[in-house]
Write a protein that holds these residues in place. Structure first.
Motif, PDB file in Angstrom:
ATOM      1  N   ASP A   1       0.826  -1.214   0.000  1.00  0.00           N
ATOM      2  CA  ASP A   1       0.000   0.000   0.000  1.00  0.00           C
ATOM      3  C   ASP A   1       0.860   1.265   0.000  1.00  0.00           C
ATOM      4  N   ALA A   2       2.000   1.227   0.693  1.00  0.00           N
ATOM      5  CA  ALA A   2       2.918   2.369   0.688  1.00  0.00           C
ATOM      6  C   ALA A   2       3.475   2.598  -0.713  1.00  0.00           C
ATOM      7  N   ALA A   3       3.761   1.532  -1.418  1.00  0.00           N
ATOM      8  CA  ALA A   3       4.266   1.655  -2.790  1.00  0.00           C
ATOM      9  C   ALA A   3       3.201   2.239  -3.709  1.00  0.00           C
ATOM     10  N   VAL A   4       1.956   1.805  -3.532  1.00  0.00           N
ATOM     11  CA  VAL A   4       0.858   2.369  -4.326  1.00  0.00           C
ATOM     12  C   VAL A   4       0.733   3.860  -4.035  1.00  0.00           C
ATOM     13  N   ALA A   5       0.743   4.224  -2.756  1.00  0.00           N
ATOM     14  CA  ALA A   5       0.605   5.636  -2.361  1.00  0.00           C
ATOM     15  C   ALA A   5       1.756   6.478  -2.903  1.00  0.00           C
ATOM     16  N   ALA A   6       2.949   5.896  -2.954  1.00  0.00           N
ATOM     17  CA  ALA A   6       4.118   6.635  -3.453  1.00  0.00           C
ATOM     18  C   ALA A   6       4.029   6.889  -4.955  1.00  0.00           C
ATOM     19  N   ASN A   7       3.323   6.005  -5.662  1.00  0.00           N
ATOM     20  CA  ASN A   7       3.165   6.135  -7.107  1.00  0.00           C
ATOM     21  C   ASN A   7       4.504   6.478  -7.773  1.00  0.00           C
ATOM     22  N   PRO A   8       5.468   5.547  -7.688  1.00  0.00           N
ATOM     23  CA  PRO A   8       6.822   5.835  -8.180  1.00  0.00           C
ATOM     24  C   PRO A   8       6.835   6.156  -9.675  1.00  0.00           C
ATOM     25  N   GLN A   9       7.463   7.269 -10.001  1.00  0.00           N
ATOM     26  CA  GLN A   9       7.480   7.739 -11.386  1.00  0.00           C
ATOM     27  C   GLN A   9       8.752   7.375 -12.135  1.00  0.00           C
ATOM     28  N   ASP A  10       9.725   6.816 -11.412  1.00  0.00           N
ATOM     29  CA  ASP A  10      10.951   6.401 -12.101  1.00  0.00           C
ATOM     30  C   ASP A  10      11.561   5.207 -11.370  1.00  0.00           C
ATOM     31  N   ILE A  11      12.513   4.602 -12.008  1.00  0.00           N
ATOM     32  CA  ILE A  11      13.131   3.385 -11.486  1.00  0.00           C
ATOM     33  C   ILE A  11      13.795   3.622 -10.135  1.00  0.00           C
ATOM     34  N   ASP A  12      14.380   4.788  -9.942  1.00  0.00           N
ATOM     35  CA  ASP A  12      15.065   5.069  -8.675  1.00  0.00           C
ATOM     36  C   ASP A  12      14.077   5.160  -7.512  1.00  0.00           C
ATOM     37  N   ALA A  13      12.887   5.629  -7.765  1.00  0.00           N
ATOM     38  CA  ALA A  13      11.862   5.679  -6.717  1.00  0.00           C
ATOM     39  C   ALA A  13      11.238   4.301  -6.509  1.00  0.00           C
ATOM     40  N   ARG A  23      12.618   1.082  -7.120  1.00  0.00           N
ATOM     41  CA  ARG A  23      13.462  -0.018  -6.623  1.00  0.00           C
ATOM     42  C   ARG A  23      13.408  -0.224  -5.112  1.00  0.00           C
ATOM     43  N   PRO A  24      13.548   0.814  -4.288  1.00  0.00           N
ATOM     44  CA  PRO A  24      13.500   0.560  -2.842  1.00  0.00           C
ATOM     45  C   PRO A  24      12.117   0.087  -2.373  1.00  0.00           C
ATOM     46  N   LEU A  25      11.083   0.573  -3.016  1.00  0.00           N
ATOM     47  CA  LEU A  25       9.729   0.137  -2.655  1.00  0.00           C
ATOM     48  C   LEU A  25       9.541  -1.338  -2.993  1.00  0.00           C
ATOM     49  N   PHE A  26       9.989  -1.710  -4.184  1.00  0.00           N
ATOM     50  CA  PHE A  26       9.883  -3.104  -4.612  1.00  0.00           C
ATOM     51  C   PHE A  26      10.760  -3.997  -3.747  1.00  0.00           C
ATOM     52  N   GLY A  27      11.934  -3.489  -3.372  1.00  0.00           N
ATOM     53  CA  GLY A  27      12.820  -4.246  -2.485  1.00  0.00           C
ATOM     54  C   GLY A  27      12.169  -4.540  -1.146  1.00  0.00           C
ATOM     55  N   ALA A  28      11.451  -3.567  -0.598  1.00  0.00           N
ATOM     56  CA  ALA A  28      10.752  -3.780   0.672  1.00  0.00           C
ATOM     57  C   ALA A  28       9.667  -4.839   0.523  1.00  0.00           C
ATOM     58  N   ILE A  29       8.945  -4.781  -0.571  1.00  0.00           N
ATOM     59  CA  ILE A  29       7.875  -5.754  -0.816  1.00  0.00           C
ATOM     60  C   ILE A  29       8.452  -7.156  -0.924  1.00  0.00           C
ATOM     61  N   THR A  30       9.477  -7.308  -1.747  1.00  0.00           N
ATOM     62  CA  THR A  30      10.020  -8.650  -1.960  1.00  0.00           C
ATOM     63  C   THR A  30      10.772  -9.173  -0.744  1.00  0.00           C
ATOM     64  N   SER A  31      11.312  -8.285   0.076  1.00  0.00           N
ATOM     65  CA  SER A  31      11.946  -8.783   1.301  1.00  0.00           C
ATOM     66  C   SER A  31      10.885  -9.357   2.244  1.00  0.00           C
ATOM     67  N   ASN A  32       9.682  -8.803   2.201  1.00  0.00           N
ATOM     68  CA  ASN A  32       8.579  -9.388   2.969  1.00  0.00           C
ATOM     69  C   ASN A  32       8.264 -10.795   2.472  1.00  0.00           C
ATOM     70  N   CYS A  33       8.250 -10.956   1.170  1.00  0.00           N
ATOM     71  CA  CYS A  33       7.988 -12.280   0.594  1.00  0.00           C
ATOM     72  C   CYS A  33       9.020 -13.284   1.106  1.00  0.00           C
ATOM     73  N   GLY A  34      10.285 -12.905   1.002  1.00  0.00           N
ATOM     74  CA  GLY A  34      11.362 -13.800   1.430  1.00  0.00           C
ATOM     75  C   GLY A  34      11.296 -14.123   2.909  1.00  0.00           C
ATOM     76  N   ALA A  35      11.021 -13.122   3.735  1.00  0.00           N
ATOM     77  CA  ALA A  35      10.948 -13.349   5.183  1.00  0.00           C
ATOM     78  C   ALA A  35       9.784 -14.265   5.533  1.00  0.00           C
ATOM     79  N   CYS A  36       8.659 -14.051   4.898  1.00  0.00           N
ATOM     80  CA  CYS A  36       7.491 -14.894   5.178  1.00  0.00           C
ATOM     81  C   CYS A  36       7.749 -16.329   4.717  1.00  0.00           C
TER      82      CYS A  36
END
Length: 144
Positions: A108-120, A122-135
């Motif tokens: 939801d934070a990534a959706v709210a951030a509405n990243p407009q470029d790759i630099d914005a 990547r960290p959002l996607f990294g947080a999401i996928t780290s959740n996947c890995g941890a779970c």
């Protein structure tokens, strides 16, 4: 006639409830979630061009997919069967629910951030996928 329609409706409803399968439902949800992550991974790696509209649409789909009712998809009694959920899901449901909530919050934070470029993005996607890995590390049984 009303009795026939009412009886048919009740029969159809009870048949659909009887056919509900939480294991199949959670497998389908996780498969869909993996496919959504798979759509974004090549973008995050720079293997596909960044498309802000596609990224946001996929993140929004991930948010819908993350609306997980743990008690419905992992109810008591669904520990047995053909699945890869660890018994920890049922042994420590509050920790599992916290992991699910963390994933949803980061999506939801990534959706709210509405990243407009790759630099914005990547960290959002990294947080999401780290959740996947941890779970997966804590609440999934590794096969093979």
């Amino acid at each position: 006639m009303k009795f026939i329609v009412l009886s048919a409706s009740i029969l159809a409803l009870s048949a659909s409830v009887a056919l509900a399968d939480p294991i199949a439902d959670r497998k389908a949800q996780m498969k869909a979630r993996g496919a959504l992550v798979g759509e974004l991974a090549p973008i995050a790696r720079g293997q596909q061009p960044y498309d802000a509209a596609k990224v946001l649409a996929t993140l929004e789909e991930m948010s819908k997919n993350a609306e997980t009712d743990v008690s419905v998809l992992w109810p008591a009694g669904s520990e047995a069967g053909d699945h890869t959920s660890s018994l920890k899901v049922w042994e420590d449901p509050s920790a599992f629910e916290a992991a699910v909530d963390k994933y949803k919050s980061d999506v939801d934070a990534a959706v709210a951030a509405n990243p407009q470029d790759i630099d914005a993005f990547r960290p959002l996607f990294g947080a999401i996928t780290s959740n996947c890995g941890a779970c997966h590390e804590d609440f999934r049984v590794k096969r093979g």
